[in-house]
Scaffold this motif. Sequence first.
Motif, PDB file in Angstrom:
ATOM      1  N   HIS A 267      -7.934   4.351  -5.055  1.00 27.88           N
ATOM      2  CA  HIS A 267      -7.741   5.805  -5.162  1.00 27.88           C
ATOM      3  C   HIS A 267      -6.531   6.262  -4.344  1.00 27.88           C
ATOM      4  O   HIS A 267      -5.687   7.020  -4.836  1.00 27.88           O
ATOM      5  N   MET A 268      -6.437   5.792  -3.111  1.00 26.81           N
ATOM      6  CA  MET A 268      -5.352   6.246  -2.225  1.00 26.81           C
ATOM      7  C   MET A 268      -3.994   5.777  -2.714  1.00 26.81           C
ATOM      8  O   MET A 268      -2.995   6.497  -2.569  1.00 26.81           O
ATOM      9  N   GLU A 269      -3.941   4.586  -3.321  1.00 22.90           N
ATOM     10  CA  GLU A 269      -2.661   4.092  -3.818  1.00 22.90           C
ATOM     11  C   GLU A 269      -2.261   4.797  -5.118  1.00 22.90           C
ATOM     12  O   GLU A 269      -1.079   5.098  -5.325  1.00 22.90           O
TER      13      GLU A 269
ATOM     14  N   HIS B 275       0.809  -1.232   0.000  1.00 21.67           N
ATOM     15  CA  HIS B 275       0.000   0.000   0.000  1.00 21.67           C
ATOM     16  C   HIS B 275       0.838   1.276   0.000  1.00 21.67           C
ATOM     17  O   HIS B 275       0.268   2.368  -0.135  1.00 21.67           O
ATOM     18  N   GLY B 276       2.158   1.155   0.163  1.00 26.62           N
ATOM     19  CA  GLY B 276       3.001   2.352   0.198  1.00 26.62           C
ATOM     20  C   GLY B 276       2.885   3.125   1.494  1.00 26.62           C
ATOM     21  O   GLY B 276       3.174   4.336   1.521  1.00 26.62           O
ATOM     22  N   PHE B 277       2.489   2.478   2.566  1.00 28.39           N
ATOM     23  CA  PHE B 277       2.326   3.138   3.865  1.00 28.39           C
ATOM     24  C   PHE B 277       3.429   2.639   4.802  1.00 28.39           C
ATOM     25  O   PHE B 277       3.409   1.497   5.249  1.00 28.39           O
ATOM     26  N   ASP B 278       4.409   3.507   5.078  1.00 30.68           N
ATOM     27  CA  ASP B 278       5.543   3.142   5.928  1.00 30.68           C
ATOM     28  C   ASP B 278       5.272   3.632   7.346  1.00 30.68           C
ATOM     29  O   ASP B 278       5.564   4.778   7.698  1.00 30.68           O
TER      30      ASP B 278
ATOM     31  N   HIS C 282      -2.094   9.161  -1.776  1.00 32.16           N
ATOM     32  CA  HIS C 282      -2.651   9.777  -0.573  1.00 32.16           C
ATOM     33  C   HIS C 282      -2.443   8.905   0.664  1.00 32.16           C
ATOM     34  O   HIS C 282      -2.545   9.391   1.787  1.00 32.16           O
ATOM     35  N   VAL C 283      -2.172   7.637   0.436  1.00 30.97           N
ATOM     36  CA  VAL C 283      -2.012   6.726   1.565  1.00 30.97           C
ATOM     37  C   VAL C 283      -0.813   7.103   2.430  1.00 30.97           C
ATOM     38  O   VAL C 283      -0.787   6.842   3.637  1.00 30.97           O
ATOM     39  N   ALA C 284       0.194   7.755   1.809  1.00 26.39           N
ATOM     40  CA  ALA C 284       1.424   8.086   2.534  1.00 26.39           C
ATOM     41  C   ALA C 284       1.397   9.464   3.164  1.00 26.39           C
ATOM     42  O   ALA C 284       2.333   9.828   3.878  1.00 26.39           O
ATOM     43  N   PHE C 285       0.336  10.245   2.906  1.00 28.85           N
ATOM     44  CA  PHE C 285       0.281  11.612   3.410  1.00 28.85           C
ATOM     45  C   PHE C 285      -0.790  11.728   4.495  1.00 28.85           C
ATOM     46  O   PHE C 285      -1.976  11.527   4.234  1.00 28.85           O
ATOM     47  N   LEU C 286      -0.342  12.049   5.681  1.00 29.41           N
ATOM     48  CA  LEU C 286      -1.282  12.218   6.782  1.00 29.41           C
ATOM     49  C   LEU C 286      -1.852  13.627   6.763  1.00 29.41           C
ATOM     50  O   LEU C 286      -1.171  14.584   6.349  1.00 29.41           O
ATOM     51  N   PRO C 287      -3.084  13.791   7.233  1.00 29.71           N
ATOM     52  CA  PRO C 287      -3.627  15.142   7.383  1.00 29.71           C
ATOM     53  C   PRO C 287      -2.940  15.871   8.530  1.00 29.71           C
ATOM     54  O   PRO C 287      -2.079  15.306   9.214  1.00 29.71           O
TER      55      PRO C 287
END
Length: 449
Positions: free
Chosen positions: A366-368, A316-319, A372-377
Motif C-alpha cells: 500500500h505505501m509503495e 521502497h522509494g524512501f530516501d 506514502h512511504v516518502a511522505f512523513l506526517p
Amino acid sequence: MASNDVMLLCRPCQAQIISMMNTECILEPLSLPESPGGVAAVESSPYVPCIFCKECYLLAEQNQLLLKHMIIEHKLVIADVKLVADFQRYILYWKKRFTEQPITDFCSVIRTNSEAPLEEQDNYFLLCDVLPEDRLLREQLQQKRLREILEQQQQERYDTSFHGMCMFCNQEFTGNRSVLLNHMAREHAFNIGLPDNIVNCYEFLSVLQNKLDNLQCLYCEKVFRDKNTLKDHMRKKQHRRINAKNKEYDRFYIINYLEFGKSWEEVQSEDDRELLDNLEEDWSDWEEHPMCAVCLFCEQQADTTEKLYFHMQNSHGFDFLKIKSEHGLNFYQQVKLVNFIRREIHHCRCYKCQEKFQSKTELISHMEETKHVAFLPARSTWDQPQYYFPTYENDTLLCTLSDSEDLTAEDSSEDVPVVSEDTSNLKALKQSSVLNQLLYEENKSQDKF
C-alpha cells in the motif's frame, strides 16, 4: 591388558562395574528416537542384535535393555556408548569380528571381587577406544554421520517448501526456514542461533512448541498455570531463549557433530584457551565483523549504512538522506524518526494515512503504490520524547546515525534534556524531567476514553 592379570581398579571404576550389575540400573543417558523428518536411519531394521546371541532389541532401547543384557548375560561392557555415532553399525561390526577371533583379542579383562574366593570372582570384558581398531571404527562412524548431517543441513538451507508458524504470534511463514527464525529473532527477541548453524529444524521447532504447549518456560523449564502467566514470566525474566546447558538441544546444532567425542562447550572452551594463549600475538591484521543494520520496511540487512540507504531508496522509494537534509534533522531527531517508523510498521499501520493492515506485506504494498512511504506526517506526530526509546532493543541502525555535516550549531540546538552528574536541585530536576511530559500525554489519552 592381559586376561591373566588381576586388575586392581580404583574405587570409582569398581563402583561403576558393580552398578552395572544391578538389573535396575540405567547405563547411559536416555534419549527419545528422532522423528522421520531428521536424518534417515542407515539400516531399515529398527532392531539391533546382541553381539553374542540371537536376542534383538529396539534401537531406541539400546541403552536400557541391550547393554544391560550384554553385561548380565555375557559380561561385556562397552565404554562411552554415547560417543558412538551409529550404535547399530557398531554392534553389527563387532558381532562379525567376535566370530572371527576370541573376545580376549579385543577386550581388556576386568576381574571383580579379586580378593574373594575364586568361585565368587567374575571376569568382565571391556570394549573401548583404547583398542586402535575400535577407535578407528568410532571415527569412521562419526565421519559418516557428519556427512549425513551436513547433507541434511544443506538440504534444509536451500529448501523453499518450508511451512511453519511463529510460536509467539501464530503468524504463518512459507518459503525458507530462515524467514521464520529471523522473524522470531527480530520481532520477539527469541534467537536460537543462525539458521545455517541449525539442522533438523522441523524437529527443533516441534520440541520447543511442545514445551510452550505444556506451559513450560524454554529457559528455566518451570511449568506455569496458564499461557498469560508463562508469557509474563518469559518476558520479565528475559527467558525468551533456550538453555544452552540443556543437552536435549545439542543434536540440532552442527557444531556438536564436528569433532569426535566433543560437545560445543568443549570446542568453545578450547577456542577460548587458544585466545588466552595467543594474547601476545600481533592483532594488527584483525578485522571486526560488521554489524548489520535492518531496513525500516522489510527484513533486508546491510553491513554499511550506505548500502542500507541505497536499498531503501531503490526498493521502497524512501530516501533517508534526502529527508534528513530537507528537514535538517539532527541526531536526536533521526533517532525519534527511526523509532517512530519502526513502531508504525510493527503495528502494520501506514504513518501517512493511518490505515491499518493485516500483514506487513500488505502495508508495504500500500505505501509503495500510494507513495506514502516518502511522505512523513507532521513533525509534531513523530518528534515526541516517547520516541527516544528504541522500538527494538537490538536496532543497529540507531548506532550508525550521525548529524548532518551542513547543519550549523544554531540549526541543531534542540532542547535535549541532559542531566549533569552533580545535580544538586533534585526538585527542579523532577519538574523538568521528560518523563513528566510522557505521563501527561498518557493521562490525557486515557481521559479521552
